[in-house]
Design an enzyme around this catalytic site. Structure first.
Site, PDB file in Angstrom:
ATOM      1  N   ASP A 379      -5.699  -3.940   1.398  1.00  0.00           N
ATOM      2  CA  ASP A 379      -6.330  -2.761   0.817  1.00  0.00           C
ATOM      3  C   ASP A 379      -5.631  -2.256  -0.434  1.00  0.00           C
ATOM      4  OD1 ASP A 379      -8.462  -2.592   2.593  1.00  0.00           O
ATOM      5  OD2 ASP A 379      -7.292  -1.513   4.080  1.00  0.00           O
ATOM      6  N   TYR A 464     -12.904   2.817   6.499  1.00  0.00           N
ATOM      7  CA  TYR A 464     -11.659   3.380   7.022  1.00  0.00           C
ATOM      8  C   TYR A 464     -11.077   4.427   6.088  1.00  0.00           C
ATOM      9  CZ  TYR A 464      -9.321   1.759  11.278  1.00  0.00           C
ATOM     10  OH  TYR A 464      -8.912   1.604  12.574  1.00  0.00           O
TER      11      TYR A 464
END
Length: 744
Positions: A379, A464
């Site tokens: 990420d 998320y």
């Protein structure tokens, strides 16, 4: 022409013009301003137009190239060693580093620019090696959805299960690992979902096929169909011999060849997305058929007020609070980066950390059937934690009396995407700091409450959310807390399909098991730049059993300290039996009473990490070498492009092997690590086995690591914090009576 997808909903807006020629920077580590990002883009365009055949540019990243560490410390007047004078200041040239694409050829470039006489000039322009891919931009993630909606085959496959193009949504993910495709294609996998109203929770409606898109060519180049698990396993099933009673519809978990019919290879019927809504917005939850949703009405207001203002001071990007001083910056990849952290110890300004930040993270998933193993998101390196950061809101994301800092990153057209309130700074009560009562008759007591400074950021990575909290305490502690929330990544499941590598959260909803593994980069300067890491094990007194003269009662234990002095020994492991811990020490200075080297201990790493569950030679392990160990110690090596930063490599998208410039290579060799300029990389993480209580939005999960002074201060540095005596505190009920004063 600018793309309509310049700024996601998490950002504030876009700045396309330059307001000022010269940057209003006060500190050599101040991040590029929006004005500078635009000016840097103009500098790149001016150079490429005059000196190259490049006709059209897609900017990907634009950020400050930090000056040499020693130059920064000299500028700030911080000595390299205890008792020494600071080095004389030298000229610091402000530099920027840029990654971009030639959209005609698809080639990627890296450029370094310097600010000279109010203008950004190109120092170097380097074509990246074939197959090396810069970070995936926010605009490319948004573009992925547009590409799949316009593809005729995708439209037909969606229509076959009752979904229109307008209802189709895609989370663009990096391809992860898939060696069926050429390295030089810039590709994403599109995880598909349906949405049946404007703000419907799309993750409640996962689709059963996964397109692959080329974001330079702007087209779908392949479509994958995951196999499913059969309701009943045969005696000769693929997994039976491995102790799992389940059978896959395909004969292997390996991917089919690109020229093979992928739908036929999956060997299963199409599966329509679940239609049941699982919303998180209160108005939509109330509309769900059969739902009796009502927000709780028994919560009384709880206000955080500071009528006299805050106790911290801000000067540009520098912050002072109590005895702490630090620099706070923002960039596209790490998000928050804290630098030049010092503590004023009764007039002696003592350096502790040169820099603290997230350097990388990976989220590997457990489902073995293709294409699910491709899901192991980096990420930070693939998307950028900063580019995914939220604009924060008063009274919601941050509570109390708040100061915000802005951030910015580059858009495809070279303009600056601005996040106005990206970093939140505030104070909060943290319970008791210390207390003691003399229990004897007539004895007195003293209670001191802990105040902590919070520097925080929230990032949305598609489904998320990650909440980053840096806490500074009055006793010299520094804590990093990561909170995980948002919506778990899901895939569609058939009605009778067994779920062995995930959890069935609701009808048709399979949440795959996964891990979140973070690499925290720690650049220490504990009382100076030349530090040594010491590993400590707590062990029973060696060779002294119970009943022996040296250990008659059997209770004795001692510590065994091992300095990490050679680079080849820099990868360290946990040992719960010996309560292993690590400390960053400075052998050039000792505590006057204990005689120990001054230092900062790393506490809690054992309870804040999980080992990488993927096999050592797996795709994930090759690409994320940092995840193999909880603690890494390496020597920092500065080059014209800065020091060692990225433990899994600088350019993460589509890597297939362990990069040369990564942590597993850094720990090789015999370089000295004692009293050197060193770095630590700490691996924090959890293994997440989703549960129904994580659906539809997961309550926060906490990860924490603490940096604690050890033989650093003469005594408890918080003894001068005033005793607790809050006149605003009252009894909750009138029958409670009056309480005595905290300190007497």
């Amino acid at each position: 022409m600018a793309s309509p997808n310049l700024a996601p909903s998490t950002a504030t807006g876009v700045q396309q013009t330059t307001h000022a020629k010269l940057p209003s920077t006060k500190h050599p580590l101040d991040p590029l301003t929006p004005d500078e990002i635009v000016a840097v883009s103009l500098g790149v365009r001016r150079y490429t137009a005059a000196n190259t055949e490049i006709k059209a540019i897609r900017f990907i990243t634009s950020y400050l190239l930090p000056p040499p560490k020693k130059a920064v410390l000299a500028h700030l007047g911080i000595p390299l060693n205890p008792g020494e004078k600071p080095q004389p200041p030298t000229e610091i040239v402000r530099k920027a580093e840029v990654d971009f694409f030639d959209v005609v050829t698809g080639f990627a470039y890296n450029s370094v620019l310097s600010l000279k006489n109010g203008q950004w000039d190109v120092d170097s322009l380097e074509k990246l090696p074939d197959g090396v891919q810069p970070q995936i931009s926010v605009e490319e993630l948004l573009l992925c959805e547009q590409i799949i909606r316009e593809d005729k085959r995708v439209q037909q496959l969606a229509a076959d299960v009752g979904i229109t193009p307008e209802q189709l949504h895609a989370d663009g993910w990096a391809i992860g690992y898939d060696d069926r495709f050429p390295k030089n294609q810039r590709i994403q996998q599109a995880l598909l979902f349906a949405r049946f109203s404007r703000h419907d929770n799309l993750y409640a409606h996962p689709m059963d096929f996964i397109p692959v898109v080329d974001s330079i060519a702007r087209k779908v180049i392949h479509i994958d169909f995951p196999p499913h698990y059969l309701p009943k396993a045969s005696p000769n099933s693929l997994f039976k011999q491995h102790g799992v009673d389940v059978e896959l519809s395909a004969p292997t978990t390996a991917p089919p060849a690109l020229d093979e019919d992928a739908e036929k290879a999956a060997n299963r019927a199409r599966v329509a997305p679940p239609r049941e809504s699982w919303d998180f917005l209160p108005d939509l939850m109330a509309q769900k058929p059969g739902a009796d949703f009502k927000a709780r009405d028994d919560i009384k207001p709880l206000h955080v007020v500071q009528p006299e203002g805050v106790s911290f001071k801000i000067d540009g990007h520098e912050l002072e609070w109590q005895k702490w001083k630090m620099h706070i910056a923002f960039n596209h990849r790490e998000g928050i980066a804290l630098s030049t952290i010092t503590y004023n110890d009764d007039g002696n300004v003592r350096p502790i950390f040169y820099r603290l930040s997230l350097s990388e993270m990976v989220v590997p998933y457990a489902a073995p059937e293709h294409p699910h193993p491709r899901k192991h998101a980096f990420d930070a390196g693939e998307y950028g934690m900063g580019t995914m950061a939220n604009e924060l809101s008063l009274g919601c994301d941050c509570l109390g009396t708040i100061h915000y800092m802005p951030g910015a990153f580059v858009a495809h057209d070279g303009s600056a995407v601005v996040i106005k309130n990206v970093i939140c700074i505030h104070e909060e009560d943290a319970g008791l700091l210390w207390k003691h009562t003399d229990f004897r008759v007539g004895g007195r007591s003293q209670a001191v409450r802990s105040r902590r400074l919070v520097v925080s950021m929230i990032c949305t990575l598609a489904n998320y959310e990650y909440i980053w909290n840096y806490y500074f305490y009055q006793d010299g502690n520094i804590e990093l807390e990561v909170r995980l929330t948002g919506i778990v990544q899901v895939y569609v499941a058939q009605d009778e399909e067994p779920v062995k590598f995930g959890t069935k959260l609701a009808p048709g909803i399979n949440a795959h098991w996964h891990q979140h593994l973070f690499s925290i980069r720690v650049d220490p300067m504990v009382d100076g730049l030349h530090n040594t890491v010491v590993e400590t094990d707590v062990v029973p007194l060696p060779g002294a059993p119970t009943g022996s003269p040296a250990n008659f009662a059997g209770n004795a234990f001692v510590t065994r300290e091992t300095p990490i002095t050679v680079q080849s020994e820099g990868a360290r492991t946990l040992n719960f039996e010996t309560d292993r811990r690590w400390a960053i020490t400075n052998p050039k200075k000792q505590h006057p009473h204990s005689g120990k080297n001054v230092g900062y201990s790393i506490m809690g790493i054992g309870g804040a990490t999980s080992r990488l569950m993927a096999l050592p030679d797996s795709w994930v392990s090759k690409r994320a070498p940092f995840a193999r160990k909880p603690v890494w110690v390496v020597k920092d090596v500065e080059s014209p492009k800065g020091g060692r930063m990225w433990p899994a490599g600088k350019y993460m998208p589509q890597t297939r092997e362990e990069p040369e410039d990564s942590i597993a290579k850094w720990v090789q060799g015999s370089d000295n690590l004692a009293e050197e300029d060193i770095l630590l990389y700490l691996t924090m993480g959890i293994t997440h086995l989703p549960r129904p209580e994580d659906w539809p939005v997961m309550p926060v999960e906490h990860l924490r690591v603490l940096f604690r002074p050890s033989h650093f201060f003469l005594s408890n540095p918080s003894m001068d914090v005033p005793g607790a005596d809050d006149k605003k505190s009252v009894a909750a009920f009138t029958t409670g009576g009056d309480a005595a004063c905290c300190s007497n």
